[in-house]
Structures are given as C-alpha cells and as structure tokens.
Design a protein around this motif. Structure first.
Motif, short mmCIF file in Angstrom:
data_model
loop_
_atom_site.label_atom_id
_atom_site.label_comp_id
_atom_site.label_asym_id
_atom_site.label_seq_id
_atom_site.Cartn_x
_atom_site.Cartn_y
_atom_site.Cartn_z
N ILE A 161 14.30 10.92 -1.28
CA ILE A 161 13.73 11.53 -0.07
C ILE A 161 12.27 11.12 0.09
CG2 ILE A 161 12.99 13.74 0.92
CD1 ILE A 161 15.60 14.95 -0.17
N TRP A 162 11.50 11.22 -1.00
CA TRP A 162 10.07 10.88 -0.93
C TRP A 162 9.86 9.41 -0.61
CZ3 TRP A 162 5.82 12.71 0.43
CH2 TRP A 162 4.58 12.23 -0.01
N GLN A 163 10.63 8.52 -1.25
CA GLN A 163 10.50 7.09 -0.99
C GLN A 163 10.84 6.76 0.46
OE1 GLN A 163 13.06 5.52 -4.11
NE2 GLN A 163 11.29 4.76 -5.23
N THR A 164 11.89 7.38 0.98
CA THR A 164 12.32 7.07 2.34
C THR A 164 11.33 7.62 3.37
OG1 THR A 164 14.60 7.26 1.55
CG2 THR A 164 14.29 7.08 3.92
N ILE A 165 10.80 8.81 3.12
CA ILE A 165 9.77 9.35 4.02
C ILE A 165 8.57 8.40 4.08
CG2 ILE A 165 8.02 11.18 4.25
CD1 ILE A 165 10.16 13.16 3.23
N CYS A 166 8.14 7.93 2.92
CA CYS A 166 6.95 7.06 2.87
C CYS A 166 7.23 5.67 3.42
CB CYS A 166 6.44 6.96 1.44
SG CYS A 166 5.74 8.50 0.80
N MET A 167 8.36 5.07 3.02
CA MET A 167 8.63 3.67 3.35
C MET A 167 9.32 3.48 4.70
SD MET A 167 7.19 2.10 0.90
CE MET A 167 7.75 0.40 1.09
N VAL A 168 9.78 4.56 5.31
CA VAL A 168 10.38 4.45 6.64
C VAL A 168 9.51 5.20 7.66
CG1 VAL A 168 12.41 4.90 8.06
CG2 VAL A 168 12.70 4.17 5.69
N SER A 169 9.42 6.53 7.53
CA SER A 169 8.67 7.32 8.53
C SER A 169 7.18 7.00 8.53
CB SER A 169 8.88 8.81 8.28
OG SER A 169 10.21 9.18 8.50
N PHE A 170 6.52 7.20 7.37
CA PHE A 170 5.08 6.95 7.30
C PHE A 170 4.76 5.48 7.57
CE2 PHE A 170 4.24 10.74 4.18
CZ PHE A 170 4.58 11.62 5.19
N ALA A 171 5.62 4.59 7.06
CA ALA A 171 5.37 3.15 7.25
C ALA A 171 5.43 2.79 8.73
CB ALA A 171 6.38 2.33 6.46
N ASP A 172 6.31 3.44 9.50
CA ASP A 172 6.37 3.17 10.94
C ASP A 172 5.02 3.46 11.59
OD1 ASP A 172 8.99 2.38 10.92
OD2 ASP A 172 9.81 4.26 11.70
N ILE B 1 1.96 -2.56 -10.55
CA ILE B 1 2.28 -3.96 -10.26
C ILE B 1 3.64 -4.06 -9.58
CG2 ILE B 1 2.83 -6.20 -11.29
CD1 ILE B 1 0.73 -5.53 -13.48
N GLU B 2 4.63 -3.35 -10.15
CA GLU B 2 5.96 -3.38 -9.57
C GLU B 2 5.97 -2.79 -8.16
OE1 GLU B 2 10.40 -2.12 -10.96
OE2 GLU B 2 8.92 -0.52 -10.91
N ALA B 3 5.30 -1.65 -7.98
CA ALA B 3 5.30 -0.98 -6.68
C ALA B 3 4.68 -1.85 -5.59
CB ALA B 3 4.55 0.34 -6.77
N SER B 4 3.55 -2.47 -5.90
CA SER B 4 2.87 -3.28 -4.88
C SER B 4 3.67 -4.53 -4.52
CB SER B 4 1.47 -3.67 -5.36
OG SER B 4 1.53 -4.40 -6.57
N ILE C 95 0.83 -1.21 0.00
CA ILE C 95 0.00 0.00 0.00
C ILE C 95 0.87 1.26 0.00
CG2 ILE C 95 -1.65 1.35 1.36
CD1 ILE C 95 -2.78 -1.40 2.31
N MET C 96 1.90 1.28 0.85
CA MET C 96 2.74 2.47 0.96
C MET C 96 3.50 2.73 -0.34
SD MET C 96 2.02 3.77 3.79
CE MET C 96 3.18 5.12 3.56
N ASN C 97 3.99 1.67 -0.98
CA ASN C 97 4.74 1.87 -2.22
C ASN C 97 3.83 2.25 -3.38
OD1 ASN C 97 7.51 1.99 -2.80
ND2 ASN C 97 7.40 0.15 -4.05
N MET C 98 2.59 1.78 -3.35
CA MET C 98 1.61 2.24 -4.34
C MET C 98 1.37 3.74 -4.18
SD MET C 98 0.00 -0.07 -6.42
CE MET C 98 -1.76 0.27 -6.47
N PHE C 99 1.30 4.19 -2.93
CA PHE C 99 1.13 5.62 -2.66
C PHE C 99 2.32 6.42 -3.18
CE2 PHE C 99 2.02 9.20 0.24
CZ PHE C 99 0.90 9.98 -0.01
N VAL C 100 3.53 5.90 -2.95
CA VAL C 100 4.75 6.57 -3.41
C VAL C 100 4.72 6.80 -4.91
CG1 VAL C 100 7.25 6.33 -3.73
CG2 VAL C 100 6.23 5.72 -1.54
N VAL C 101 4.47 5.73 -5.66
CA VAL C 101 4.58 5.80 -7.12
C VAL C 101 3.44 6.59 -7.73
CG1 VAL C 101 3.31 3.67 -7.72
CG2 VAL C 101 5.23 4.40 -9.13
N THR C 102 2.27 6.60 -7.11
CA THR C 102 1.11 7.30 -7.66
C THR C 102 1.19 8.80 -7.43
OG1 THR C 102 -0.20 5.31 -7.26
CG2 THR C 102 -1.42 7.30 -7.76
N THR C 103 1.97 9.22 -6.46
CA THR C 103 2.11 10.65 -6.16
C THR C 103 3.32 11.22 -6.89
OG1 THR C 103 3.21 10.03 -4.08
CG2 THR C 103 0.85 10.54 -3.98
N LEU C 104 4.41 11.41 -6.19
CA LEU C 104 5.61 12.00 -6.80
C LEU C 104 6.54 10.96 -7.43
CD1 LEU C 104 6.57 14.55 -3.98
CD2 LEU C 104 5.32 15.01 -6.10
#
Length: 300
Positions: A280-291, A76-79, A22-31
């Motif tokens: 930066i965007w990927q790390t914010i989403c997949m580390v901070s937001f994912a926590d 598909i790749e992101a999820s 879910i988080m990686n789908m959010f990453v790729v669909t936004t920035l």
C-alpha cells in the motif's frame, strides 16, 4: 502513472528517472525498510508469528535493527530500481493510453515491463547485498563477526556471479506481477471512482481518491506472496536453512514445492501482513504521489 504529453511534446521523458529515484528513496527511508525487513524475516523463518518476527528483528539492535541494510544498499537499490521502474512504466503506460488502451490495461502493461526492467537491471546485486547485511547481523547475534565484504566474497568464491544474482529470475517474476498488479489495480480503482463520482476520463481525482485507489491496488497486489517467499528462500544464505529435503540446486518450481511440503499453504503466505502494508505504501508513493511530482516537474 501516465502523464499526458503537452501538444507538440515529443521524445522520451527522461526526468521520470530522477522522479522515480527520489520517490523510491522516500519510500524506503520512511516505512519501506522496516516493513521489508519484517516481511523478509517472516518469509525466511516461516514458523515465526508476526510478533515473534518483530521481537527477533528488534533484538538485532532495536530501531536500528528495523532499518538494517538501509545504508548504503537499500538506498542504492531504491534509487536505481525506482528510476528504472518509473521511467519504463511511464513511457509504456503513456504510449498505451495514446493508442486507445484502457488506463487499467496500460497500467498493467507499464507496471509489468517496469518490474522486469528493474529486476534485471539493478536488483540482482543490490538485493544480494541487502541479504548479506541481514546474514551478517544474524551471524553477529550468534557470536560470529564478519564484515559485509567478507560475507560477499565468501558467496563469490563459492558460487561466482550466479551466486550474486541467485534468485534474480524469481525477483523478475515477483516484480513483474508486483508492479503490473499494483499499477493495473490502482488505475482500475481510479476509473471506478471516477464512474461512481460521475467524472469523465480526463477529469482529475482528489488526493484522497487517488490515495484510496493506490491503497486498493497495493493491497490486492499481494496475491503473489508465494513468489516472494520463494525468492527469499532461494536467496537465503543462513546456515540454519540447511535441510535434508531442501534441493541442492534451487529453481522457482522446486523451491515452491519444498516450501509447500515443509510448511503447507500457510508457509507460502508467511509475511503477507507486513507486505500488505508495504504494498500500500509503495503504491501510494510510486503511483499517486509520483503523479503529482511528475505533473509539477512538467509544469516547471
């Protein structure tokens, strides 16, 4: 990224697969996708400036050109890779912290393992299909109309399974260093921020502090941009890449040498500016937001 287990909790936390997807789908669909397309354009066309690359991508369909390949292949790749990454990294990071390893080292090890796992488990085929989409759009701009399936089958007939997974070793090296660096640097930054603020290791950080730590991790992780440029060159299927000096059979090392001879050290870092934003965007989403998401799932 590690979440402390509740007393008595045992076994594997399978929910991290869904959270990662879910988080990686959010990453790729936004920035994520616009920055990925721009970064790839600059890495594949190393003579272009960022402005020229932006204009070239925009000419392929405006805003739609910036999101080319998003549906279905980037989704598909992101999820798939997001689920594999977060699951693998979380389990290893949590185990490492439990054994007394520092958060930064645990993050480094978890990120490296997660990056390698996602590369070999999911990214060969899906990255190939995204490259097929980009190639198809370039050909269409030149007046050649082919479907995604036709471009894909052309690769399969010429090169077989190896052609579809071309550059996957470079992808694995990139993802290993990408996520190892992002998570390791982010956790190190979190520890530093705790020390500066006089907080203990078990004390939680505020949202802005976590975002700052992830931003530092994402930016510093772009030291490996040459690996990304090598990966793009190895997977490039554009006819314009034909060059008398280009090795017939590409490996990571001879591709690195070819790019350096053709474009120098600048060529190896072409596309690093959009990649800093992407990292930066990927790390914010997949580390901070994912926590936060994992903590919410655990409480639920």
């Amino acid at each position: 990224m590690a979440i402390q287990r509740e007393p008595g909790q045992k076994g594997i936390n399978w929910s991290n697969i869904a959270v990662g997807a879910i988080m990686n789908m959010f990453v790729v669909t936004t920035l994520g996708q616009p920055l990925e397309v721009l970064k790839t354009q600059m890495a594949a066309n190393r003579s272009q400036t960022m402005l020229q690359a932006t204009k070239a991508v925009w000419a392929r369909g405006g805003i739609a050109g910036m999101y080319q390949g998003l549906i279905p292949w980037a989704w598909i790749e992101a999820s798939t890779k997001g689920g594999v990454l977060l699951f693998t990294a979380s389990e290893i990071e949590t185990a490492g912290v439990g054994m007394g390893v520092s958060p930064a080292t645990a993050g480094l090890l978890g990120g490296m393992a997660g990056g390698v796992a996602q590369a070999y488990a999911t990214m060969g085929f899906t990255t190939c299909m995204k490259t097929v989409e980009i190639t198809r759009h370039k050909e269409a701009a030149a007046g050649v109309e082919r479907s995604t399936f036709q471009v894909f089958m052309d690769i399969y007939r010429r090169e077989g399974i190896k052609g579809i997974n071309k550059g996957v070793n470079a992808v694995a090296v990139r993802q290993c260093t990408n996520w190892g660096s992002r998570m390791g640097f982010a956790r190190l930054a979190e520890t530093t921020i705790r020390n500066v603020r006089g907080k203990g290791e078990k004390d939680s950080l505020g949202a802005m502090d976590k975002i700052l730590a992830s931003s530092i991790g994402g930016a510093l992780a772009t030291w490996n941009q040459p690996i990304e440029v090598v990966r793009v060159e190895m997977q490039s299927m554009a006819k314009a890449t034909a060059n008398a000096n280009r090795p017939a059979k590409l490996t990571i090392l001879n591709t690195l040498g070819f790019i350096y001879k053709e474009n120098g050290i600048k060529g190896l870092y072409r596309g690093v500016t959009p990649r800093i934003g992407l990292g930066i965007w990927q790390t914010i989403c997949m580390v901070s937001f994912a926590d936060y998401v994992k903590a919410w799932v655990k409480k639920s």
